[in-house]
Design a protein around this motif. Structure first.
Motif, PDB file in Angstrom:
ATOM      1  N   MET A   1       0.847  -1.177   0.000  1.00  0.00           N
ATOM      2  CA  MET A   1       0.000   0.000   0.000  1.00  0.00           C
ATOM      3  C   MET A   1       0.891   1.238   0.000  1.00  0.00           C
ATOM      4  N   SER A   2       0.581   2.174  -0.854  1.00  0.00           N
ATOM      5  CA  SER A   2       1.365   3.406  -0.933  1.00  0.00           C
ATOM      6  C   SER A   2       1.132   4.264   0.303  1.00  0.00           C
ATOM      7  N   ASP A   3       2.042   5.221   0.534  1.00  0.00           N
ATOM      8  CA  ASP A   3       1.878   6.143   1.656  1.00  0.00           C
ATOM      9  C   ASP A   3       0.559   6.895   1.549  1.00  0.00           C
ATOM     10  N   ARG A   4       0.226   7.309   0.341  1.00  0.00           N
ATOM     11  CA  ARG A   4      -1.018   8.052   0.113  1.00  0.00           C
ATOM     12  C   ARG A   4      -2.221   7.179   0.476  1.00  0.00           C
ATOM     13  N   ALA A   5      -2.237   5.937  -0.025  1.00  0.00           N
ATOM     14  CA  ALA A   5      -3.350   5.031   0.261  1.00  0.00           C
ATOM     15  C   ALA A   5      -3.432   4.728   1.756  1.00  0.00           C
ATOM     16  N   ALA A   6      -2.287   4.565   2.390  1.00  0.00           N
ATOM     17  CA  ALA A   6      -2.270   4.304   3.833  1.00  0.00           C
ATOM     18  C   ALA A   6      -2.815   5.501   4.605  1.00  0.00           C
ATOM     19  N   ASP A   7      -2.439   6.701   4.190  1.00  0.00           N
ATOM     20  CA  ASP A   7      -2.939   7.913   4.846  1.00  0.00           C
ATOM     21  C   ASP A   7      -4.454   8.043   4.678  1.00  0.00           C
ATOM     22  N   VAL A   8      -4.939   7.775   3.480  1.00  0.00           N
ATOM     23  CA  VAL A   8      -6.378   7.846   3.229  1.00  0.00           C
ATOM     24  C   VAL A   8      -7.102   6.840   4.119  1.00  0.00           C
ATOM     25  N   GLU A   9      -6.601   5.620   4.174  1.00  0.00           N
ATOM     26  CA  GLU A   9      -7.224   4.582   5.001  1.00  0.00           C
ATOM     27  C   GLU A   9      -7.211   4.969   6.476  1.00  0.00           C
ATOM     28  N   GLN A  10      -6.086   5.468   6.965  1.00  0.00           N
ATOM     29  CA  GLN A  10      -5.983   5.900   8.364  1.00  0.00           C
ATOM     30  C   GLN A  10      -6.955   7.041   8.653  1.00  0.00           C
ATOM     31  N   ALA A  11      -7.061   7.980   7.728  1.00  0.00           N
ATOM     32  CA  ALA A  11      -7.972   9.110   7.922  1.00  0.00           C
ATOM     33  C   ALA A  11      -9.419   8.639   7.951  1.00  0.00           C
ATOM     34  N   LEU A  12      -9.786   7.746   7.043  1.00  0.00           N
ATOM     35  CA  LEU A  12     -11.158   7.230   7.002  1.00  0.00           C
ATOM     36  C   LEU A  12     -11.487   6.448   8.273  1.00  0.00           C
ATOM     37  N   GLU A  13     -10.558   5.615   8.711  1.00  0.00           N
ATOM     38  CA  GLU A  13     -10.788   4.838   9.938  1.00  0.00           C
ATOM     39  C   GLU A  13     -10.956   5.761  11.140  1.00  0.00           C
ATOM     40  N   ALA A  14     -10.083   6.739  11.265  1.00  0.00           N
ATOM     41  CA  ALA A  14     -10.161   7.664  12.399  1.00  0.00           C
ATOM     42  C   ALA A  14     -11.438   8.488  12.353  1.00  0.00           C
ATOM     43  N   ALA A  15     -11.780   8.991  11.170  1.00  0.00           N
ATOM     44  CA  ALA A  15     -12.993   9.805  11.048  1.00  0.00           C
ATOM     45  C   ALA A  15     -14.232   8.976  11.373  1.00  0.00           C
ATOM     46  N   GLY A  37      -3.022  10.423  12.672  1.00  0.00           N
ATOM     47  CA  GLY A  37      -1.599  10.616  12.449  1.00  0.00           C
ATOM     48  C   GLY A  37      -1.276  11.134  11.058  1.00  0.00           C
ATOM     49  N   VAL A  38      -2.296  11.523  10.307  1.00  0.00           N
ATOM     50  CA  VAL A  38      -2.109  12.056   8.962  1.00  0.00           C
ATOM     51  C   VAL A  38      -1.958  13.569   9.073  1.00  0.00           C
ATOM     52  N   PRO A  39      -0.892  14.122   8.512  1.00  0.00           N
ATOM     53  CA  PRO A  39      -0.708  15.576   8.585  1.00  0.00           C
ATOM     54  C   PRO A  39      -1.915  16.327   8.005  1.00  0.00           C
ATOM     55  N   LEU A  40      -2.248  17.440   8.626  1.00  0.00           N
ATOM     56  CA  LEU A  40      -3.420  18.213   8.218  1.00  0.00           C
ATOM     57  C   LEU A  40      -3.354  18.614   6.748  1.00  0.00           C
ATOM     58  N   LYS A  41      -2.176  18.971   6.275  1.00  0.00           N
ATOM     59  CA  LYS A  41      -2.028  19.362   4.865  1.00  0.00           C
ATOM     60  C   LYS A  41      -2.415  18.199   3.937  1.00  0.00           C
ATOM     61  N   ARG A  42      -1.955  17.000   4.251  1.00  0.00           N
ATOM     62  CA  ARG A  42      -2.298  15.831   3.436  1.00  0.00           C
ATOM     63  C   ARG A  42      -3.783  15.500   3.580  1.00  0.00           C
ATOM     64  N   LEU A  43      -4.304  15.623   4.792  1.00  0.00           N
ATOM     65  CA  LEU A  43      -5.720  15.356   5.031  1.00  0.00           C
ATOM     66  C   LEU A  43      -6.582  16.247   4.139  1.00  0.00           C
ATOM     67  N   TYR A  44      -6.252  17.536   4.082  1.00  0.00           N
ATOM     68  CA  TYR A  44      -7.016  18.459   3.240  1.00  0.00           C
ATOM     69  C   TYR A  44      -6.742  18.245   1.751  1.00  0.00           C
ATOM     70  N   ARG A  45      -5.587  17.731   1.415  1.00  0.00           N
ATOM     71  CA  ARG A  45      -5.306  17.431   0.003  1.00  0.00           C
ATOM     72  C   ARG A  45      -6.219  16.286  -0.465  1.00  0.00           C
ATOM     73  N   GLU A  46      -6.400  15.296   0.393  1.00  0.00           N
ATOM     74  CA  GLU A  46      -7.234  14.141   0.035  1.00  0.00           C
ATOM     75  C   GLU A  46      -8.721  14.451   0.181  1.00  0.00           C
ATOM     76  N   PHE A  47      -9.059  15.234   1.186  1.00  0.00           N
ATOM     77  CA  PHE A  47     -10.460  15.579   1.481  1.00  0.00           C
ATOM     78  C   PHE A  47     -10.528  17.086   1.703  1.00  0.00           C
ATOM     79  N   PRO A  48     -10.786  17.861   0.648  1.00  0.00           N
ATOM     80  CA  PRO A  48     -10.751  19.323   0.755  1.00  0.00           C
ATOM     81  C   PRO A  48     -11.730  19.923   1.769  1.00  0.00           C
ATOM     82  N   SER A  49     -12.707  19.139   2.202  1.00  0.00           N
ATOM     83  CA  SER A  49     -13.627  19.634   3.219  1.00  0.00           C
ATOM     84  C   SER A  49     -14.062  18.469   4.105  1.00  0.00           C
ATOM     85  N   LYS A  50     -14.562  18.805   5.275  1.00  0.00           N
ATOM     86  CA  LYS A  50     -15.079  17.765   6.170  1.00  0.00           C
ATOM     87  C   LYS A  50     -16.275  17.078   5.527  1.00  0.00           C
ATOM     88  N   ALA A  51     -17.052  17.817   4.749  1.00  0.00           N
ATOM     89  CA  ALA A  51     -18.199  17.217   4.062  1.00  0.00           C
ATOM     90  C   ALA A  51     -17.747  16.123   3.091  1.00  0.00           C
TER      91      ALA A  51
END
Length: 186
Positions: A1-15, A37-51
């Motif tokens: 799994m790429s770093d990007r995919a891992a970050d997306v998965e971690q963000a989705l699980e946490a959210a 544990g996903v940096p806020l900048k990357r979090l917003y890059r993957e999901f530009p809004s909480k919605a």
């Protein structure tokens, strides 16, 4: 799994975990960053809004729930009669309701919290509930029962979800199963 995919998965699980535990409005992106544990900048890059993050969480949850229900029914009543397969849906609910982190149906909870302000939440929730209704309709058809029974079973299942969440006990699934058994036998 790429770093990007891992970050997306971690963000989705946490959210999902945070939204389930606290509701959507009380959880900010900073809390999701901290929990994932996903940096806020990357979090917003993957999901530009909480919605957008919420939409992704609900889509993911939809897939998980539908897979869990069908997997449970197949493994617990796969060789049983079609009527046994219908009732196994309520056995699944009983196991789900008994989980220590059960807080109710994420779709019902989110629609209750944001439904008046978010057509996206309502749309994803409707799609999820219609998919489960269609699954029940397939089981009802296999059993040779009237199609209207699928809607009645959905009312029982959704009522059990809400009741179990409020009462903090899985008993609602047992009662809903008993009512479903009466409807299936009628």
């Amino acid at each position: 799994m790429s770093d990007r995919a891992a970050d997306v998965e971690q963000a989705l699980e946490a959210a999902e975990r945070l939204f389930n535990a606290r509701g959507v409005q009380s959880v900010g992106m900073d809390a999701i960053r901290d929990a994932s544990g996903v940096p806020l900048k990357r979090l917003y890059r993957e999901f530009p809004s909480k919605a957008e993050l919420l939409h992704a969480v609900l889509d993911r949850r939809d897939t998980e729930v539908r897979s869990a229900v069908t997997g449970f029914v197949d493994s617990h009543a796969g060789s049983g009669s079609p009527r046994d397969r219908i009732l196994a849906v309520f056995d699944y609910l009983a196991e789900w309701f008994a989980e220590p982190d059960f807080r109710g149906c994420m779709f019902l909870n989110t629609a209750g919290e944001l439904g008046g302000t978010s057509e996206t939440v309502l749309s994803v929730g409707r799609r999820h509930k219609l998919a489960l209704r269609d699954y029940l309709a397939g089981l009802v058809a296999e059993a040779g029962l009237p199609e209207a029974l699928a809607d009645q079973l959905m009312v029982l299942a959704n009522g059990a979800m809400a009741t179990a969440a409020l009462q903090g006990t899985p008993d609602a699934a047992v009662h809903a199963r008993a009512a479903a058994a009466v409807l299936v036998a009628a």
